[in-house]
Design an enzyme around this catalytic site. Structure first.
Site, PDB file in Angstrom:
ATOM      1  N   HIS A 260      37.411 100.670  38.947  1.00  0.00           N
ATOM      2  CA  HIS A 260      36.174  99.877  39.015  1.00  0.00           C
ATOM      3  C   HIS A 260      35.360 100.281  40.247  1.00  0.00           C
ATOM      4  CE1 HIS A 260      36.575  97.014  35.698  1.00  0.00           C
ATOM      5  NE2 HIS A 260      37.874  96.995  35.943  1.00  0.00           N
ATOM      6  N   ASP A 323      42.658  96.028  39.163  1.00  0.00           N
ATOM      7  CA  ASP A 323      42.773  95.888  37.707  1.00  0.00           C
ATOM      8  C   ASP A 323      42.273  97.129  36.972  1.00  0.00           C
ATOM      9  OD1 ASP A 323      40.265  95.203  38.817  1.00  0.00           O
ATOM     10  OD2 ASP A 323      39.636  94.316  36.925  1.00  0.00           O
ATOM     11  N   GLU A 324      42.750  97.242  35.760  1.00  0.00           N
ATOM     12  CA  GLU A 324      42.187  98.152  34.758  1.00  0.00           C
ATOM     13  C   GLU A 324      41.990  99.586  35.242  1.00  0.00           C
ATOM     14  OE1 GLU A 324      39.773  95.244  31.811  1.00  0.00           O
ATOM     15  OE2 GLU A 324      38.724  95.687  33.667  1.00  0.00           O
ATOM     16  N   ASN A 325      42.993 100.115  35.886  1.00  0.00           N
ATOM     17  CA  ASN A 325      42.957 101.533  36.217  1.00  0.00           C
ATOM     18  C   ASN A 325      43.515 102.287  35.014  1.00  0.00           C
ATOM     19  OD1 ASN A 325      43.260 104.091  37.225  1.00  0.00           O
ATOM     20  ND2 ASN A 325      44.816 103.548  38.742  1.00  0.00           N
ATOM     21  N   GLU A 375      47.894  93.376  37.832  1.00  0.00           N
ATOM     22  CA  GLU A 375      48.357  94.764  37.786  1.00  0.00           C
ATOM     23  C   GLU A 375      49.013  95.205  39.098  1.00  0.00           C
ATOM     24  OE1 GLU A 375      45.390  93.815  36.559  1.00  0.00           O
ATOM     25  OE2 GLU A 375      44.698  95.146  34.971  1.00  0.00           O
TER      26      GLU A 375
END
Ligand code: ACM
Length: 685
Positions: A260, A323-325, A375
């Site tokens: 992000h 998050d969301e890597n 995460e």
């Protein structure tokens, strides 16, 4: 965190009040939100408010308390039109015979678990607000303001004793200012809203792919190149932190790393896992650009960055996102793959854990504690970090079982446009939890999340409020306080109180409808939009429209409220009518159906002059047909008449058609009409 076992029976306060005959004669049930821990009614006489009302500060009185009492007086005076004798309140201005005494023992610290309890006693002649800290007194003043009542003789407060304290110490709201920048006044009015419902953490999501929103002296290209010019200056940040502190609210910044992070890499591509160049991200979704965790430069950069931010943001917690890597840029980078091999790092999760450990060292050096999305959970991290659960409650339980503190946002994603009830019944520690007492004590609370993809300064309040007040109650009030109907009853009142603070969730509705109807009369459009809701969850992104940072967020779907109270009311009426088809119940349904039946004829000429409304034209026509069908079903059900085969067939076709979203909104009365048709068919079988 020790949760006090009350020395009184813990009541869900509003239920108590509703059942009390002494108050029934003076007012409807109390409209407190969040519901206090305990309420005791003294007698039926209340404290009458008049223009002699005065307050005194006793005990410890600091500037924060002075300002808060002054604001309280202004709000009271604004609501009542009474001219009070006092202007700016300090302990030096105490009158000889004050009607309200506010006593705080010490200045509260903006730390997790600070004492926020208070006791409010209102008798016929005297009001006393006592608290261990001035922050507790602030919370008590909000309750006091919510207690203002009216009758034919004027304004009064019910005679009452309230003992109150929060169930959870962490009651937050995340505002994402990266996807859409939110100017200072948006943040301030939302801080006022938070204070009104006793929330105490603003989680400021300051950086993401689409924008880097903080002025940075150590790496100035961050805000210069990563924000399109939309960022907060250091002075503005200090101003907001002070504004929040005045309301007993912590400001926790989030700098989301290592993914992000496109906006950082636009300015400093050397931080990235691919050579770049990177361009500003305008679209939504999970993106590839990710910091390179194997380069020393990354840590040197972040060290200097966090040193500056640690000095700017006083809160003890720093949120590092995490998050969301998706790992794609790591997988594609040979040098990163070699590093993993050389250091026995088996996968990307482990590589991110390596990165997190380095970040933790930096934050620790600057006396900050780390918090991150679930995460980041990795049992080798020390247990004084906080895990922020967004993907499910399982991660919250799991981390608590392994000794970590946690907060919950799963179930509090207000950007997913779900009803208040859904969030309200989402308990961080459900009644059937299998967690031990110690594990439960590690659950610090939760946060509502206002993700910013689909909101602008114009609409953001309507996505946050009033539903966030229901979440605030879930986090403040007792677990057993979970009567949904009563929550909705109070939410409607609290929503209006929130508007008084400058929030635009109500007033911008009419403004947006005026613009949509090209400044024609809005009544027919409002009748229609009152019964639609935006499509839920992430559906808006999957209906053939690609939204970006600079798309219009001004259509019917943006004006429509997340939860249609008219549809809710109609659904209840339909249920009641089917259960007991009295003439009164039939009449109420018929009144609404008649309005809808006639609405399309009024709306059609307005649509003809407002092309932006064309996308809902067929749905408006469907509402008319549904109303006609509903009227037939109500009559048939009441009179035991059969629906003809043709009527049934056309009703089925209509219901099918009416269920389809158009213009990204859904008609929220279709299911009830279907129920009415079904009931008529079954009854006369
Ligand atoms: C998140 O919603 N990606 C934390």
């Amino acid at each position: 965190m020790k949760k006090n076992i009350s020395k009184f029976i813990v009541f869900c306060a509003f239920l108590v009040m509703q059942n009390l005959p002494i108050l029934a004669s003076t007012t409807t049930a109390l409209n407190l939100m969040p519901a206090p821990r305990e309420i005791m009614v003294i007698n039926s006489a209340g404290f009458r408010l008049d223009d002699g009302f005065s307050t005194a500060l006793e005990g410890h009185a600091d500037a924060r308390l002075s300002k808060a009492v002054t604001r309280m007086l202004r709000r009271l005076s604004g609501r009542t039109g009474l001219f009070f004798p006092q202007d700016y309140i300090t302990a030096k201005s105490n009158p000889e015979t004050p009607q309200m005494i506010i006593r705080a023992s010490r200045t509260g610290d903006l730390l997790v678990g600070e004492d926020e309890s208070y006791q409010l006693t209102i008798t016929e002649n005297q009001i006393t607000l006592e608290a261990g800290t001035d922050i507790g007194a602030l919370r008590g003043m909000e309750t006091f303001l919510q207690l203002l009542s009216v009758d034919e003789k004027g304004y009064y407060f019910p005679a009452i004793v309230i003992n109150d304290a929060p169930r959870f110490p962490w009651r937050g709201l995340l505002i994402d200012v990266s996807r859409h920048f939110m100017p200072v006044e948006v943040i301030k009015r939302n801080l006022d809203g938070m204070a009104a419902v006793k929330m105490n953490v603003l989680h400021w999501h300051l950086t993401d792919d689409q924008g880097f929103r903080v002025e940075c002296q150590s790496w100035p290209k961050l805000h210069e190149m990563g924000s399109d010019g939309f960022y907060y200056t250091r002075e503005q940040i200090k101003e907001i932190i002070a504004y929040a502190a005045d309301r007993g609210i912590r400001i926790m910044p989030e700098f989301d790393v290592p993914a992000h992070a496109t906006s950082w890499l636009v300015a400093y591509p050397e931080l990235g896992s691919t050579p770049g160049p990177y361009s500003p991200e305008r679209r939504w979704g999970i993106k590839d650009p990710t910091m390179d965790p194997t380069k020393e430069f990354t840590y040197e950069f972040l060290d200097k960055f966090f040193a500056e931010m640690a000095a700017l943001f006083p809160d003890e917690y720093f949120h590092i996102g995490g998050d969301e890597n998706n790992g794609s840029h790591w997988n594609a980078n040979k040098q990163i793959q070699q590093f993993m091999q050389d250091n026995n790092i088996p996968d990307n999760h482990a590589l991110q854990a390596h990165f997190n450990k380095r970040i933790l060292q930096i934050l620790t050096k600057y006396n900050k504690k780390m918090i991150g999305w679930d995460e980041i959970f990795q049992p080798t991290l020390p247990t004084d970090i906080i895990i922020h659960s967004w993907r499910g409650t399982e991660s919250l339980v799991k981390s608590a079982q392994q000794g970590y503190m946690g907060i919950l946002s799963n179930g509090y994603y207000i950007d997913l446009i779900q009803p208040a009830e859904y969030h309200y019944l989402n308990d961080p520690i459900p009644a059937n939890t299998t967690m031990s007492e110690d594990e439960q004590n590690r659950i610090l609370g939760g946060e509502a999340t206002s993700w910013g993809e689909l909101v602008t300064p114009e609409t953001v309040d309507s996505r946050i409020w009033p539903r966030t007040a229901a979440i605030a109650e879930r986090l403040w009030s007792s677990q057993s306080c979970n009567d949904v109907e009563d929550m909705y009853r109070r939410l409607e009142v609290i929503s209006l109180r929130l508007e008084e603070l400058g929030l635009t969730h109500i007033k911008n509705y009419d403004m947006m409808l005026r613009r949509l109807s090209n400044n024609q009369i809005i009544t027919p459009l409002k009748t229609f939009v009152d019964v639609v809701e935006p499509v839920k969850k992430y559906e808006r992104h999957h209906q053939g429209i690609t939204y970006t940072s600079y798309s219009p967020y001004t259509r019917v779907v943006d004006a429509a409220r997340p939860e249609s109270m008219t549809a809710r009311r109609f659904n209840q009426l339909a249920d009641q009518f089917i259960e007991s088809p009295t003439p009164a119940a039939a009449q109420e349904l018929t009144d609404l159906l008649e309005i809808w039946k006639n609405n399309h004829a009024s709306l059609k000429p307005i649509i003809a002059k407002s092309p932006i409304l064309q996308e809902i034209e067929t749905m408006s026509a469907d509402l008319q047909e549904l109303a006609v069908t509903g009227l037939v079903a109500v009559r048939a059900y009441r009179k035991h008449k059969n629906l003809s085969k043709k009527q049934i067939e056309s009703a089925r076709a209509l219901l099918e058609k009416a269920k389809k979203p158009r213009g990204q909104v859904e008609l929220m009365v279709v299911d009830s009409i279907e129920k009415l048709v079904q009931a008529a068919m079954n009854k006369n079988k």
